[in-house]
Design an enzyme around this catalytic site. Structure first.
Site, short mmCIF file in Angstrom:
data_model
loop_
_atom_site.label_atom_id
_atom_site.label_comp_id
_atom_site.label_asym_id
_atom_site.label_seq_id
_atom_site.Cartn_x
_atom_site.Cartn_y
_atom_site.Cartn_z
N GLY A 256 10.48 -8.01 33.77
CA GLY A 256 11.09 -8.20 32.46
C GLY A 256 12.02 -7.06 32.11
O GLY A 256 12.10 -6.62 30.95
N HIS A 322 4.41 -5.76 23.78
CA HIS A 322 4.22 -5.65 22.33
C HIS A 322 4.83 -6.84 21.58
O HIS A 322 4.58 -7.02 20.40
CB HIS A 322 4.77 -4.32 21.80
CG HIS A 322 6.26 -4.21 21.76
ND1 HIS A 322 6.91 -3.24 21.00
CD2 HIS A 322 7.24 -4.91 22.38
CE1 HIS A 322 8.22 -3.38 21.15
NE2 HIS A 322 8.44 -4.37 21.98
#
Length: 412
Positions: A256, A322
């Site tokens: 990512g 997160h």
């Protein structure tokens, strides 16, 4: 306020001022001793002393204003940010000369084709915190206004005001309606409730307007670059040099990794270590990369599916987890763990909140993430997620003055 209360306030102000003075001397000493060094320890010491100083100034501000006035300070902050956003859209930031010379309200109103009275009323709120007013209704730039000319900073400011400020104002309404618990649904959370996304997730909603999505991406990239110092918290070269590698060894998979800014920095930190560095993200993200990434392989991959690279020495995931609730995080982690071997390690580069006394950034970032089911986590919470994914927390790397860190994990 009666005399006794006033004297108590004076005593509190005096004590707070003494602490600020002490903190300022400490900050100056640390800066002198660091000598402009760029090593992580020096940066951390400067950051910690600055954080302590700012905390002291906040205490002094509270003591000076008192409990009642601090309530109105919140209203002032809302009015200030609203005025700044209006002035930004009005075009004053671009119109004022960059050399610090001033322009009159008459000239600005005429050139921007806005009402003079409105301009003056908005600037009244923004002076002197943002702009300077060397003469009555003559305005000029300061360093605090010029920073808004940076595309990333401007994008982050617009993003927070346009997307999240309305959400914060609706938090109580959402929780009254849906129950007082952290949201878990990607389609039913404070963000989707406020923006009435009609079944779309936050991620889908921000993509509806291509122009706005560019601003959104610029803000995310700016924030990523601003926190890039934290990448070097983990000693990549030291750790990888302990292992025998060849040109075919996969040293690091940046899962990512977006546009590759962090990957490029990781590559530099792995200097002279033989092996491959792989940047992974969705194909449409990789297509937007314009910067040269020498000796970095690009690989299309969705981290909600099993990682195609088996047995890399390091799987690195930064500022991704997160964004997601615990259930999705465990899924992402399992999709990495299934490709790891006993010699592999996982590095999670994120904020690691302390159990108490979180700094301002950590607290508001957690609240922002919560609006669409994400979360900033403590070391204990990271450990719980890793355990659920079949991994064990080995060590947490950090530095003074910031909650940004790196969580290291292995297969159980």
């Amino acid at each position: 306020m009666d005399k006794e209360a006033a004297l108590q306030q004076v005593a509190a102000i005096t004590q707070a001022l003494e602490e600020v003075t002490k903190g300022l001397k400490q900050y100056a000493t640390v800066i002198q001793e660091s000598g402009g060094k760029s090593d992580l320890e020096s940066i951390g010491q400067v950051s910690q002393s600055h954080t302590d100083l700012v905390s002291g100034v906040r205490t002094l501000n509270r003591a000076s204003r008192g409990p009642v006035d601090m309530v109105f300070a919140q209203i002032e902050a809302v009015a200030y940010t609203g005025a700044v956003r209006a002035l930004l859209e009005m075009g004053i930031f671009e119109k004022l000369p960059l050399d610090g010379t001033g322009l009159s309200a008459d000239v600005l109103a005429n050139e921007l084709r806005v009402e003079r009275d409105l301009l003056v009323r908005l600037m009244r709120v923004a002076v002197p915190e943002l702009f300077a007013e060397p003469e009555p209704q003559i305005y000029s730039h300061t360093p605090y206004s010029m920073v808004y000319l940076h595309p990333g900073v401007r994008g982050a400011f617009k993003l927070m005001l346009g997307e999240y400020a309305p959400v914060f104002n609706k938090l109580s309404e959402f929780f009254k309606d849906s129950g007082w618990k952290s949201p878990q649904s990607e389609t039913n959370n404070p963000y989707t409730f406020t923006h009435q996304t009609k079944g779309l997730t936050m991620w889908e909603h921000v993509k509806l307007d291509p122009d706005y999505f560019k601003i959104w991406n610029a803000a995310m990239n700016a924030q990523g670059i601003a926190t890039s110092f934290a990448i070097s918290i983990f000693p990549f070269k030291t750790e990888l040099s302990k292992m025998e590698t060849t040109e075919e060894t996969v040293l690091v998979v940046d899962v990512g990794g977006g546009l590759g800014h962090a990957t490029k920095q990781v590559k530099a930190l792995c200097e002279d270590v033989k092996g491959r560095i792989i940047l992974q993200d969705r194909p449409e993200v990789l297509e937007d990369i314009t910067e040269e990434l020498p000796e970095i392989e690009k690989m299309g991959h969705d981290f909600f599916t099993p990682n195609p690279v088996k047995g890399a020495l390091i799987y690195y995931i930064r500022r991704c987890l997160h964004d997601w609730n615990d259930e999705n995080c465990v899924l992402i982690l399992k999709n990495i763990a299934c490709s790891m071997t006993r010699s592999s390690r996982l590095l999670i580069a994120e904020i690691v909140l302390p159990a108490t006394k979180a700094d301002v950034e950590g607290a508001w970032m957690d609240l922002t993430m919560m609006t669409f089911t994400g979360k900033e986590r403590t070391e204990q919470q990271w450990g719980d997620l890793l355990k659920d994914a079949g991994l064990r927390l080995e060590k947490t790397y950090g530095m003074p003055g910031t909650h940004y860190g790196v969580v290291e994990a292995y297969l159980t």
